[in-house]
Design an enzyme around this catalytic site. Sequence first.
Site, short mmCIF file in Angstrom:
data_model
loop_
_atom_site.label_atom_id
_atom_site.label_comp_id
_atom_site.label_asym_id
_atom_site.label_seq_id
_atom_site.Cartn_x
_atom_site.Cartn_y
_atom_site.Cartn_z
N HIS A 33 -112.05 -4.19 12.72
CA HIS A 33 -111.15 -3.82 14.12
C HIS A 33 -109.80 -3.39 13.75
O HIS A 33 -109.37 -1.68 14.10
CB HIS A 33 -111.67 -4.49 14.77
N GLU A 34 -109.32 -4.14 13.09
CA GLU A 34 -107.68 -3.85 13.53
C GLU A 34 -106.98 -2.92 12.10
O GLU A 34 -106.42 -2.03 12.04
CB GLU A 34 -106.91 -5.64 12.87
N HIS A 37 -107.32 0.11 13.19
CA HIS A 37 -106.58 1.08 14.08
C HIS A 37 -105.78 1.07 13.25
O HIS A 37 -104.55 2.21 13.28
CB HIS A 37 -106.04 -0.72 14.57
#
Length: 380
Positions: A33-34, A37
């Site tokens: 997920h990170e 980003h």
Amino acid sequence: MNDIIHAVFSAQGFVLGTLVPFLFVLTVVVFVHEMGHYLIGRWCGIGVKAFSIGFGPEIFGFYDRHGTRWKLCAIPLGGYVKFVGDMNATSSQPSTEEIESLTDAERQVAFHTQPIWKRAATVVAGPLFNFLLTIAVFAVLFSLYGRPVLEPTVAEVTAGSPAEKAGIQPGDRFVRVDGSKVETFADVQRLVSGRAGDAITFTMLRDGKEITVTATPAPMEQQDALGNKVKVAVIGVVNNVELGQPRLISYTPAGAVVAAVEETGHVIERTGQFLQRFALGREDKCQLGGPIKIAKMSGQAAKLGFEWLVQLVAFLSVGIGFLNLLPIPPLDGGHLLFYGVEAVIRRPVSERMMEMAYRTGLFLVLGFMGFVFWNDLFGC
């Protein structure tokens, strides 16, 4: 003493049997997920100060050649990417004074000074990468193991069940469920299992002719593959080997990806359906759990084999991605909501309105976290 050490550190003990699988599952999902980003942010020319797995005190870390601090922190229940200009881990809008405190070089690469499309792309990349992780896991599993399926045929009808009341008979074949075409018995289960109390229209093939019946699934407690008690909606039909004609579908690599995309779409749809029904009070609160339940499931999956643990990663990844898209600050969906408003009114949302929204959203997020923790410890 030896018994205690064995209970804690054996393959069936707490550390190796539960804690390690839990950390593996959570770390993979959070990291992906990170990383979404981070990668899209860097691609958009946004500076990154820190990439953290976990919160709280740093255990260890290092700086890369771009000046980004990569670190592992003590509380492994999440993570964050801190972009240039971020004044906190939630990437909420900084005040005018905070932006003015940046140097000219920092302003050029600061997150909040970028065009809306760059900020939106960076934010949506986290949930998107979660969905891509699930697709990748399913694609590998379908390529390696194929998919066992049964024909959507009724072998038995439970006495007094919704199916019997609707007139469904042994030998009938499901054609459509509420207009959706079905090809396997699993398709029928997927379309029914999350709709307890809803009147569903079934198109059946009987003696070469299509007939239409309506049945209302009833909730039934069952055991899932990991041994947990779950409530699913059923209409009371059973398949068997004779009429189900079990077979294994094999996939080419490209076919596995297509099937994985389709399956991920089904999981996202069921997740949204569950949360909608839960918000309306139509789902059992015990179906929702927090870190303790995830840890328990991780240990159960690990005992069944690594492929089960990877499947848990896939399902949890969808859940994390979906929840982060909810339009609630400080979740990713809350940021996207603000960017949408900014695009319409052609100016940033006022600091006062944004602060109020973040406080309210944070209250809701913390309330939800408290609810699932209560479920884990006392509620269920």
